[in-house]
Design an enzyme around this catalytic site. Structure first.
Site, PDB file in Angstrom:
ATOM      1  N   SER A 158      -0.042   3.704   5.385  1.00  0.00           N
ATOM      2  CA  SER A 158      -1.175   2.782   5.257  1.00  0.00           C
ATOM      3  C   SER A 158      -1.156   1.683   6.315  1.00  0.00           C
ATOM      4  O   SER A 158      -2.096   0.887   6.390  1.00  0.00           O
ATOM      5  CB  SER A 158      -1.183   2.161   3.855  1.00  0.00           C
ATOM      6  OG  SER A 158       0.012   1.434   3.635  1.00  0.00           O
ATOM      7  N   GLY A 159      -0.098   1.607   7.112  1.00  0.00           N
ATOM      8  CA  GLY A 159      -0.057   0.610   8.181  1.00  0.00           C
ATOM      9  C   GLY A 159       0.642  -0.688   7.804  1.00  0.00           C
ATOM     10  O   GLY A 159       0.449  -1.709   8.462  1.00  0.00           O
ATOM     11  N   LYS A 160       1.463  -0.651   6.754  1.00  0.00           N
ATOM     12  CA  LYS A 160       2.174  -1.867   6.319  1.00  0.00           C
ATOM     13  C   LYS A 160       3.114  -2.389   7.410  1.00  0.00           C
ATOM     14  O   LYS A 160       3.098  -3.570   7.734  1.00  0.00           O
ATOM     15  CB  LYS A 160       3.007  -1.595   5.061  1.00  0.00           C
ATOM     16  CG  LYS A 160       2.220  -1.187   3.848  1.00  0.00           C
ATOM     17  CD  LYS A 160       3.129  -0.988   2.653  1.00  0.00           C
ATOM     18  CE  LYS A 160       4.185   0.077   2.872  1.00  0.00           C
ATOM     19  NZ  LYS A 160       3.645   1.432   3.084  1.00  0.00           N
TER      20      LYS A 160
ATOM     21  N   GLY B 140       0.856  -1.182   0.000  1.00  0.00           N
ATOM     22  CA  GLY B 140       0.000   0.000   0.000  1.00  0.00           C
ATOM     23  C   GLY B 140       0.890   1.228   0.000  1.00  0.00           C
ATOM     24  O   GLY B 140       2.116   1.114  -0.068  1.00  0.00           O
TER      25      GLY B 140
ATOM     26  N   GLU C  89      10.270  -2.642   3.519  1.00  0.00           N
ATOM     27  CA  GLU C  89      10.692  -1.738   2.442  1.00  0.00           C
ATOM     28  C   GLU C  89      11.252  -2.522   1.258  1.00  0.00           C
ATOM     29  O   GLU C  89      12.297  -2.185   0.689  1.00  0.00           O
ATOM     30  CB  GLU C  89      11.723  -0.732   2.961  1.00  0.00           C
ATOM     31  CG  GLU C  89      11.141   0.196   4.027  1.00  0.00           C
ATOM     32  CD  GLU C  89      11.954   1.461   4.203  1.00  0.00           C
ATOM     33  OE1 GLU C  89      11.931   2.283   3.268  1.00  0.00           O
ATOM     34  OE2 GLU C  89      12.603   1.609   5.237  1.00  0.00           O
TER      35      GLU C  89
ATOM     36  N   CYS D  67      -5.858  10.431  -2.210  1.00  0.00           N
ATOM     37  CA  CYS D  67      -6.774   9.602  -2.993  1.00  0.00           C
ATOM     38  C   CYS D  67      -6.685  10.040  -4.460  1.00  0.00           C
ATOM     39  O   CYS D  67      -6.033  11.043  -4.777  1.00  0.00           O
ATOM     40  CB  CYS D  67      -8.205   9.733  -2.472  1.00  0.00           C
ATOM     41  SG  CYS D  67      -8.991  11.315  -2.830  1.00  0.00           S
TER      42      CYS D  67
ATOM     43  N   CYS E  14      -8.683  15.211   1.670  1.00  0.00           N
ATOM     44  CA  CYS E  14     -10.138  15.241   1.885  1.00  0.00           C
ATOM     45  C   CYS E  14     -10.539  14.508   3.166  1.00  0.00           C
ATOM     46  O   CYS E  14     -11.638  14.716   3.676  1.00  0.00           O
ATOM     47  CB  CYS E  14     -10.866  14.644   0.684  1.00  0.00           C
ATOM     48  SG  CYS E  14     -10.554  12.881   0.445  1.00  0.00           S
TER      49      CYS E  14
HETATM   50 ZN    ZN Z   1      -8.798  12.822  -1.061  1.00  0.00          ZN
END
Ligand code: ZN
Length: 200
Positions: free
Chosen positions: A16-18, A12, A91, A179, A150
């Site tokens: 993202s929490g990988k 991700g 990584e 996004c 956003c």
């Molecule tokens: Zn966004």
């Protein structure tokens, strides 16, 4: 006991929490009394402080963490503890492409391979050997950050806030997770600024 090797990829964008998921799986393996080797790439130009190091610092058990110079996959082979049950690689996008052959061999050797890495580079292309690693994996998990612009949608890319070239630019302050819509908006504004400058 029959030992079956397998490969799991967690991927991700940044934030993202990988590494969090990777450290959770490492902790789980240690609770099961498995021997775990953790590897990450080391480049002299980069910050030596690693997210994965901080996350697993408090864990107890048969755990080794090793930095691999220049992400050289052949060097990684020589550093693996022969009795390791689990080989975790963080990584992975910065490792040389022959990492794919290395993890395939580890699977045949009965190792459980856990891989975390960025799926896309800042130009929206598959990052290093991550695409190939996802193909050879038995299991692929995609995780997503929340878009920092956003704060509504899942992010899909690590947007680079600096103009430096080259892939090896790290540090959370250099990137933000966006996004698709917010990324397109930012790129359009950037394009308009460039056009204004050229026509001024
Ligand atoms: Zn966004």
């Amino acid at each position: 006991m029959l030992v079956t090797g397998n490969i799991k990829v967690i991927t991700g964008e940044m934030f993202s929490g990988k590494s969090k998921e990777l450290s959770r799986l490492i902790e789980r393996a240690l609770i099961a009394d498995l021997t775990v080797d953790v590897f990450y790439p080391v480049f002299s130009s980069r910050d030596s402080s690693r997210d994965i190091e901080r996350r697993i610092a408090e864990l107890h058990g048969s755990l080794t963490i090793v930095g691999v110079p220049d992400g050289n996959a052949q060097a990684l082979i020589t550093l693996i503890n022969p009795v390791a049950d689990v080989v975790a690689i963080d990584e992975a996008q910065f490792f040389t492409h022959d990492l794919v052959d290395v993890v395939k061999k580890l699977r045949h050797d009965g190792k459980r391979v856990l891989i975390a890495g960025l799926d896309l580079d800042y130009q929206e292309n598959p990052f290093g050997c991550m695409g190939a690693l996802m193909c050879v994996a038995d299991d692929v998990m995609k995780v997503h950050a929340v878009c920092t612009a956003c704060k509504k949608s899942d992010a899909f890319i690590s947007y680079r806030l600096t103009d430096e070239s080259g892939q090896v630019v790290v540090g959370e302050s250099n990137y933000t997770a966006l996004c698709v819509e917010c990324y397109d908006h930012v790129m359009m504004e950037k394009q308009e600024r460039t056009t204004d400058y050229q026509t001024a």
